[in-house]
Each structure stands twice: as structure tokens, then as C-alpha cells.
Design a protein around this motif. Structure first.
Motif, PDB file in Angstrom:
ATOM      1  N   THR A  47      19.640 -30.158 -19.513  1.00 37.57           N
ATOM      2  CA  THR A  47      18.522 -29.597 -18.735  1.00 37.57           C
ATOM      3  C   THR A  47      17.232 -29.817 -19.507  1.00 37.57           C
ATOM      4  OG1 THR A  47      20.033 -27.893 -17.878  1.00 37.57           O
ATOM      5  CG2 THR A  47      17.692 -27.564 -17.516  1.00 37.57           C
ATOM      6  N   LEU A  48      16.475 -30.823 -19.083  1.00 35.67           N
ATOM      7  CA  LEU A  48      15.237 -31.177 -19.783  1.00 35.67           C
ATOM      8  C   LEU A  48      14.017 -30.757 -18.966  1.00 35.67           C
ATOM      9  CD1 LEU A  48      17.483 -33.670 -20.484  1.00 35.67           C
ATOM     10  CD2 LEU A  48      15.606 -34.214 -22.034  1.00 35.67           C
ATOM     11  N   PHE A  49      14.083 -29.555 -18.426  1.00 36.18           N
ATOM     12  CA  PHE A  49      12.962 -28.977 -17.694  1.00 36.18           C
ATOM     13  C   PHE A  49      13.064 -27.463 -17.828  1.00 36.18           C
ATOM     14  CE2 PHE A  49      16.406 -29.955 -14.704  1.00 36.18           C
ATOM     15  CZ  PHE A  49      16.665 -28.719 -14.124  1.00 36.18           C
ATOM     16  N   SER A  50      12.076 -26.739 -17.327  1.00 34.82           N
ATOM     17  CA  SER A  50      12.058 -25.271 -17.399  1.00 34.82           C
ATOM     18  C   SER A  50      12.296 -24.791 -18.829  1.00 34.82           C
ATOM     19  CB  SER A  50      13.123 -24.686 -16.453  1.00 34.82           C
ATOM     20  OG  SER A  50      12.904 -25.091 -15.130  1.00 34.82           O
ATOM     21  N   HIS A  51      11.439 -25.259 -19.742  1.00 35.63           N
ATOM     22  CA  HIS A  51      11.569 -24.903 -21.160  1.00 35.63           C
ATOM     23  C   HIS A  51      10.208 -25.084 -21.826  1.00 35.63           C
ATOM     24  CE1 HIS A  51      12.785 -25.219 -25.400  1.00 35.63           C
ATOM     25  NE2 HIS A  51      13.901 -24.599 -25.050  1.00 35.63           N
ATOM     26  N   PRO A  52       9.877 -24.246 -22.820  1.00 35.35           N
ATOM     27  CA  PRO A  52       8.577 -24.381 -23.494  1.00 35.35           C
ATOM     28  C   PRO A  52       8.345 -25.769 -24.079  1.00 35.35           C
ATOM     29  CG  PRO A  52       9.593 -22.291 -24.073  1.00 35.35           C
ATOM     30  CD  PRO A  52      10.615 -23.053 -23.290  1.00 35.35           C
ATOM     31  N   LYS A  53       9.404 -26.421 -24.540  1.00 40.84           N
ATOM     32  CA  LYS A  53       9.242 -27.747 -25.137  1.00 40.84           C
ATOM     33  C   LYS A  53       9.177 -28.858 -24.081  1.00 40.84           C
ATOM     34  CE  LYS A  53      10.956 -27.187 -29.870  1.00 40.84           C
ATOM     35  NZ  LYS A  53      10.896 -25.729 -29.968  1.00 40.84           N
ATOM     36  N   ALA A  54       9.120 -28.477 -22.815  1.00 36.94           N
ATOM     37  CA  ALA A  54       8.889 -29.442 -21.738  1.00 36.94           C
ATOM     38  C   ALA A  54       7.685 -29.033 -20.903  1.00 36.94           C
ATOM     39  CB  ALA A  54      10.127 -29.549 -20.842  1.00 36.94           C
ATOM     40  N   ALA A  55       6.894 -28.105 -21.437  1.00 38.11           N
ATOM     41  CA  ALA A  55       5.808 -27.494 -20.663  1.00 38.11           C
ATOM     42  C   ALA A  55       4.731 -28.496 -20.261  1.00 38.11           C
ATOM     43  CB  ALA A  55       5.192 -26.343 -21.445  1.00 38.11           C
ATOM     44  N   ASP A  56       4.516 -29.536 -21.083  1.00 37.06           N
ATOM     45  CA  ASP A  56       3.473 -30.508 -20.747  1.00 37.06           C
ATOM     46  C   ASP A  56       4.021 -31.717 -20.000  1.00 37.06           C
ATOM     47  OD1 ASP A  56       4.851 -31.655 -22.810  1.00 37.06           O
ATOM     48  OD2 ASP A  56       3.132 -31.928 -24.138  1.00 37.06           O
ATOM     49  N   GLY A  89      25.025 -12.953 -24.251  1.00 39.65           N
ATOM     50  CA  GLY A  89      23.791 -12.226 -24.534  1.00 39.65           C
ATOM     51  C   GLY A  89      23.024 -12.722 -25.736  1.00 39.65           C
ATOM     52  N   GLN A  90      23.535 -13.724 -26.440  1.00 42.12           N
ATOM     53  CA  GLN A  90      22.830 -14.276 -27.603  1.00 42.12           C
ATOM     54  C   GLN A  90      21.855 -15.352 -27.146  1.00 42.12           C
ATOM     55  OE1 GLN A  90      26.232 -15.574 -30.060  1.00 42.12           O
ATOM     56  NE2 GLN A  90      25.561 -14.041 -31.541  1.00 42.12           N
ATOM     57  N   LYS A  91      20.695 -15.414 -27.784  1.00 45.75           N
ATOM     58  CA  LYS A  91      19.739 -16.465 -27.468  1.00 45.75           C
ATOM     59  C   LYS A  91      20.144 -17.737 -28.208  1.00 45.75           C
ATOM     60  CE  LYS A  91      14.830 -17.594 -27.278  1.00 45.75           C
ATOM     61  NZ  LYS A  91      15.075 -19.001 -27.621  1.00 45.75           N
ATOM     62  N   ILE A  92      20.668 -18.670 -27.464  1.00 46.91           N
ATOM     63  CA  ILE A  92      21.079 -19.969 -28.003  1.00 46.91           C
ATOM     64  C   ILE A  92      20.177 -21.019 -27.380  1.00 46.91           C
ATOM     65  CG2 ILE A  92      22.952 -21.630 -28.258  1.00 46.91           C
ATOM     66  CD1 ILE A  92      23.561 -19.006 -29.626  1.00 46.91           C
ATOM     67  N   ASP A  93      19.382 -21.688 -28.196  1.00 50.82           N
ATOM     68  CA  ASP A  93      18.498 -22.699 -27.628  1.00 50.82           C
ATOM     69  C   ASP A  93      19.323 -23.930 -27.231  1.00 50.82           C
ATOM     70  OD1 ASP A  93      16.128 -23.733 -26.662  1.00 50.82           O
ATOM     71  OD2 ASP A  93      15.006 -23.397 -28.517  1.00 50.82           O
ATOM     72  N   ARG A  94      18.723 -24.783 -26.444  1.00 51.93           N
ATOM     73  CA  ARG A  94      19.498 -25.870 -25.838  1.00 51.93           C
ATOM     74  C   ARG A  94      19.973 -26.915 -26.856  1.00 51.93           C
ATOM     75  NH1 ARG A  94      15.818 -26.664 -20.373  1.00 51.93           N
ATOM     76  NH2 ARG A  94      15.744 -24.427 -19.863  1.00 51.93           N
ATOM     77  N   ASN A  95      19.291 -27.018 -27.966  1.00 52.66           N
ATOM     78  CA  ASN A  95      19.748 -27.956 -29.000  1.00 52.66           C
ATOM     79  C   ASN A  95      20.849 -27.355 -29.874  1.00 52.66           C
ATOM     80  OD1 ASN A  95      18.083 -26.092 -30.294  1.00 52.66           O
ATOM     81  ND2 ASN A  95      17.391 -27.582 -31.833  1.00 52.66           N
ATOM     82  N   ILE A 130      18.706 -22.906  -9.044  1.00 51.73           N
ATOM     83  CA  ILE A 130      18.431 -23.533 -10.349  1.00 51.73           C
ATOM     84  C   ILE A 130      17.863 -22.529 -11.346  1.00 51.73           C
ATOM     85  CG2 ILE A 130      17.736 -25.719 -11.398  1.00 51.73           C
ATOM     86  CD1 ILE A 130      16.836 -26.729  -8.747  1.00 51.73           C
ATOM     87  N   THR A 131      18.375 -21.320 -11.310  1.00 54.11           N
ATOM     88  CA  THR A 131      17.913 -20.294 -12.245  1.00 54.11           C
ATOM     89  C   THR A 131      18.651 -20.387 -13.579  1.00 54.11           C
ATOM     90  OG1 THR A 131      17.412 -18.817 -10.401  1.00 54.11           O
ATOM     91  CG2 THR A 131      17.623 -17.826 -12.586  1.00 54.11           C
ATOM     92  N   GLY A 132      19.983 -20.549 -13.524  1.00 53.09           N
ATOM     93  CA  GLY A 132      20.769 -20.592 -14.749  1.00 53.09           C
ATOM     94  C   GLY A 132      20.957 -19.223 -15.369  1.00 53.09           C
ATOM     95  N   PHE A 133      21.582 -19.216 -16.560  1.00 57.42           N
ATOM     96  CA  PHE A 133      21.950 -17.944 -17.188  1.00 57.42           C
ATOM     97  C   PHE A 133      21.447 -17.823 -18.621  1.00 57.42           C
ATOM     98  CE2 PHE A 133      25.569 -18.960 -14.237  1.00 57.42           C
ATOM     99  CZ  PHE A 133      25.092 -18.160 -13.201  1.00 57.42           C
ATOM    100  N   GLU A 134      20.332 -18.468 -18.935  1.00 59.36           N
ATOM    101  CA  GLU A 134      19.775 -18.329 -20.272  1.00 59.36           C
ATOM    102  C   GLU A 134      19.282 -16.896 -20.479  1.00 59.36           C
ATOM    103  OE1 GLU A 134      18.110 -22.552 -21.719  1.00 59.36           O
ATOM    104  OE2 GLU A 134      17.041 -21.746 -19.995  1.00 59.36           O
ATOM    105  N   VAL A 135      19.346 -16.437 -21.715  1.00 58.56           N
ATOM    106  CA  VAL A 135      18.965 -15.058 -22.028  1.00 58.56           C
ATOM    107  C   VAL A 135      17.505 -14.811 -21.658  1.00 58.56           C
ATOM    108  CG1 VAL A 135      18.650 -13.395 -23.894  1.00 58.56           C
ATOM    109  CG2 VAL A 135      20.711 -14.829 -23.819  1.00 58.56           C
ATOM    110  N   GLU A 136      16.651 -15.759 -21.986  1.00 59.36           N
ATOM    111  CA  GLU A 136      15.246 -15.677 -21.587  1.00 59.36           C
ATOM    112  C   GLU A 136      15.032 -16.644 -20.432  1.00 59.36           C
ATOM    113  OE1 GLU A 136      12.674 -16.345 -24.882  1.00 59.36           O
ATOM    114  OE2 GLU A 136      13.465 -14.678 -26.070  1.00 59.36           O
ATOM    115  N   GLU A 137      15.023 -16.103 -19.223  1.00 61.31           N
ATOM    116  CA  GLU A 137      14.887 -16.942 -18.036  1.00 61.31           C
ATOM    117  C   GLU A 137      13.542 -17.655 -18.043  1.00 61.31           C
ATOM    118  OE1 GLU A 137      14.595 -16.257 -13.250  1.00 61.31           O
ATOM    119  OE2 GLU A 137      16.089 -15.090 -14.355  1.00 61.31           O
ATOM    120  N   GLN A 138      13.575 -18.959 -17.779  1.00 60.40           N
ATOM    121  CA  GLN A 138      12.359 -19.760 -17.795  1.00 60.40           C
ATOM    122  C   GLN A 138      11.877 -20.029 -16.365  1.00 60.40           C
ATOM    123  OE1 GLN A 138      10.994 -20.446 -20.689  1.00 60.40           O
ATOM    124  NE2 GLN A 138      12.721 -19.861 -21.985  1.00 60.40           N
TER     125      GLN A 138
END
Length: 417
Positions: free
Chosen positions: A133-142, A101-107, A43-51
Motif C-alpha cells: 500500500t503506497l498511498f494514504s501515508h505521511p511518506k506519500a503525502a506529496d 493494537g501495536q503501531k507497526i509501520d509498513r516497512n 479502502i480504510t484498512g486496519f492500521e492503528v492510526e487510520e490515514q
């Protein structure tokens, strides 16, 4: 004795009960299992900034050979699919987007970020399913997303889910079979809440906004998934079973049952027939909870057999969308996929080889003695010989022969990573 010779001997034992093995094989071939991609990379995924993994999810183990690129993950899936009989689907999470390689946020995700997956699926002749994917993200930190008190955070996740449904629609259009897009969120509280209702109101409003977006339902099928508790949400989960069962029924969405998302003494096999009375279709995530929602690799245990039986004896092979959801990093990941998926298919074949109509009749007649006796005797019928023959007919290894291919793949590919 060869697999073929064994099969010809045992076939007669089933035929005396009026069971057509040929018909069982034909039905089994038509059932796609949705194989979750996230077993292959923990469950790592391929986002540019790994969470950092969050949302009450944990993957344990450090077995070598984990996929770290889309190409590696697809290669591993190809190996697993070559060892599993039938034509199936692959289930993706949004974090498996490829953005060059571009940072594309989930929205901001779009279908183009999954073109490589679609091209691969066409080559492999598999379908694709999807999950925001509504986890492993700064906007789901709490631990809150669609039920968050901050409207800006809710709006972010609403947009992500809308775009996920559009990606599912894209999959359905390109691949000629509808994608199941399933929404699960981690929202809840660690300790006893002072207000259970308001977060659920916010979740309902968020779901209403997500499903208000125009998406072709013939190409994308929507599902919602409940949970009892998670790490960090032990006392209260917003999206409970009762919440989602009611929401799905009222809004004509699929209710997805995950076999790890209930009390330890609850089983989803007992819920399938009840929900099928009120829903045209259901969706499943099959895993193996050990004391809690620990998502162990599926084995052919009593509950898996019961899940297969409930689907088959209620003539629901075309009504239940079966997906898998487990992740074990302590063993070879290709082997984990193969073991779990083959076992799911075995449970369906086992159910197809029972005299289900006769057993129902015995129950209606009150003949519980014969019912119990036959159900127990069929547990030791030579089912394995039928499974081996089915595998060979479908062009995949029978018995444990598949393990040799996994060992060769580990030596040639996984050990080089």
C-alpha cells in the motif's frame, strides 16, 4: 418451467454448433477470480492510526453496514463467496494487517501480521493475493514514493515492497497456490513536469532493488501496474503503460492491466492478445471506468464481454490472472462484490459458449458477412438459462435469488453495526 428444464431445452441449441456445455463448465470451474477485500470497507484498512485516503483514490457514498474490523470484513466476504459460483481468491492490501493494537509501520510488516487471514483462507478454501500500500501515508503525502527524490523515502517504500513480496511468498507456501503480489504507485505530477526522465530512472532503480530480494517465484508472482493519470497527477504519471510494459518484459515480471487506467477510448481487451505474444502470463484488474478511473462495480457490458472473449478464444484461461478492483460505498457492499464477480464469471461463460473456432475460420476466409451475423445472433442465444443451471450445479442461487440472501444478511448483520 424449472431451471433444469430450461437448460435441457437450450443445451441443444449450443450443441448444434459443436459447443459442449459440460466442457465449458469444467473450464470455468478452474478459473479463480481474485476478489478485492477493499470493497467491503472503502479502502480504510486496519492500521492503528487510520490515514486519510490519498493517492488519487476516492470512495463516494455512505451506505450503512461498512466493515470496521477484520472479523466483520471476513464475515462479509464469506457471505459474498457463498453467492458466487466457483473457488476463488481474496486480494489484500498491506493496510489490512492485524497488529494487535501495536503501531507497526509498513516497512516493518511481517507474515505474522496476516496469520488470521491465512487461517481464514484455509477454512474457506480460498487463495490470497497481495498488494503493498503506497498511498494514504505521511511518506506519500506529496504524491511520490518509489520515485521520490529523497532517498530515505524511497528506501522506506522499497523495504515495504520487499516485505510485501515476502508476505506473498508466505501466502503461497501456506495455501498451496502462488500469490500474485502487485505493485502500483501513485507517483506523478499535477502539472507539466520539467523532467520526465529522472523520476522514471529512480522508479526503475527502486524496482530493481525490490526484485533483487530473494523470494521464491513458485510461491509469489510479481506484477507491476501502470496508470494514465490520477487526482493530483493529471499531467504526468511516472509508472506509465510504456514504462511498465518495458520493465515487465525485460525483467520477466507480469504486466498488470487495469481497465480504468487508460484513455477513455482505450480498452484492455484490445491489449490482451498483443501482450500474450510476448508474455507467458498477464494479470488484470477489472473495474468499470465512467468518464475516468472511477472504479464502478463491474457490469456485463460490451467491454467485459470482450475481456472474457479475448481470454477464452486465445486459450488463455490459464495465462491471465483475473482480479477485480472496484469500490462503491453508495450501495450494499456485499451486493457489489456479488454483482461484480458474478458478472466477471458470466463474461467467461458467455465466451465459452461461442463457436470461436468457426468464427476464426470465417475471418481467415474473408467471410465477414457471416462472421458479423453469427456474432450478433449469439448475443441473443439463451445464455441466461445456461448460467442459471451452472449456478445451481455449483450450489449458489440462480437468477436474482441471491439478492434475498443479501437482504437477510443486511437486516441481521449489517444494520446492527
Amino acid at each position: 418451467m424449472s431451471v433444469n428444464e430450461n437448460f435441457l431445452l437450450v443445451k441443444k441449441q449450443y450443441e448444434k454448433w459443436g459447443i459442449s456445455i459440460d466442457n465449458a463448465f469444467e473450464q470455468l470451474k478452474s478459473v479463480p477470480i481474485s476478489i478485492h477485500c477493499w470493497q467491503g470497507d472503502d479502502i480504510t484498512g486496519f492500521e492503528v492510526e487510520e490515514q486519510e485516503l490519498s493517492g488519487g483514490i476516492d470512495v463516494t457514498g455512505d451506505y450503512p453496514g461498512k466493515a470496521t474490523t477484520p472479523e466483520e470484513l471476513r464475515s462479509d466476504l464469506e457471505k459474498a463467496l457463498s453467492l458466487i459460483p466457483g473457488s476463488h481468491k481474496v486480494n489484500l492490501h498491506a493496510i489490512y494487517a492485524e497488529t494487535d493494537g501495536q503501531k507497526i509501520d509498513r516497512n516493518e510488516l511481517e507474515p505474522k501480521h496476516f496469520e488470521n487471514w491465512v487461517n481464514w483462507a484455509k477454512k474457506m478454501n480460498v487463495g490470497l493475493d497481495f498488494n503493498p500500500t503506497l498511498f494514504s501515508h505521511p511518506k506519500a503525502a506529496d504524491g511520490l514514493t518509489l520515485a521520490h527524490p529523497d532517498k530515505q523515502i524511497r528506501d522506506f517504500w522499497i523495504e515495504h515492497c520487499i516485505r510485501s513480496r515476502q508476505i506473498g511468498e508466505y501466502f503461497g507456501k501456506e495455501l498451496g497456490q502462488p500469490a500474485l503480489t502487485n505493485i502500483w504507485i501513485p507517483d506523478g505530477f499535477k502539472d507539466i513536469p520539467s523532467d520526465r526522465l529522472t523520476p522514471r530512472k529512480r522508479l526503475k532503480e527502486s524496482l530493481d532493488a525490490i526484485f533483487a530480494a530473494d523470494v521464491d517465484e513458485s510461491l509469489n508472482v510479481d506484477a507491476v501496474e501502470s496508470k494514465l493519470f490520477g487526482i493530483g497527477s493529471e499531467a504526468y504519471v511516472v509508472g506509465s503503460h510504456e514504462f511498465y510494459m518495458g520493465y515487465a518484459m525485460k525483467n520477466n515480471k507480469l504486466c498488470l492491466l487495469d481497465s480504468g487506467h487508460y484513455h477513455p477510448t482505450e480498452v484492455i481487451s484490445n491489449k490482451i492478445s498483443a501482450l500474450l505474444l510476448f508474455h507467458d502470463k498477464l494479470a488484470l484488474h477489472v473495474s468499470r471506468p465512467v468518464r475516468w478511473d472511477s472504479d464502478h462495480v463491474v457490469i456485463l457490458d460490451d467491454e467485459l464481454r470482450e475481456i472474457g472473449l479475448e481470454i477464452v478464444r486465445n486459450n488463455a484461461l490459464d495465462k491471465v490472472m483475473i482480479g477485480l478492483d472496484f469500490f462503491d460505498a453508495s450501495i450494499n457492499r456485499v451486493a457489489a462484490w456479488t454483482i461484480g464477480t458474478r458478472n466477471m464469471i458470466k463474461s467467461l461463460l458467455y465466451a465459452l459458449l461461442l463457436p470461436n473456432d468457426h468464427l476464426k475460420q470465417l475471418q481467415d476466409e474473408g467471410n465477414f458477412t457471416e462472421r458479423l451475423a453469427l456474432m450478433e445472433e449469439f448475443k441473443t442465444y439463451p445464455f441466461g438459462a445456461v448460467w442459471d443451471y451452472y449456478c445451481e450445479q455449483m450450489g449458489v442461487p440462480s437468477q436474482e435469488k441471491w439478492l434475498d440472501q443479501v437482504k437477510e444478511y443486511e437486516k441481521a448483520v449489517l444494520s446492527q453495526r
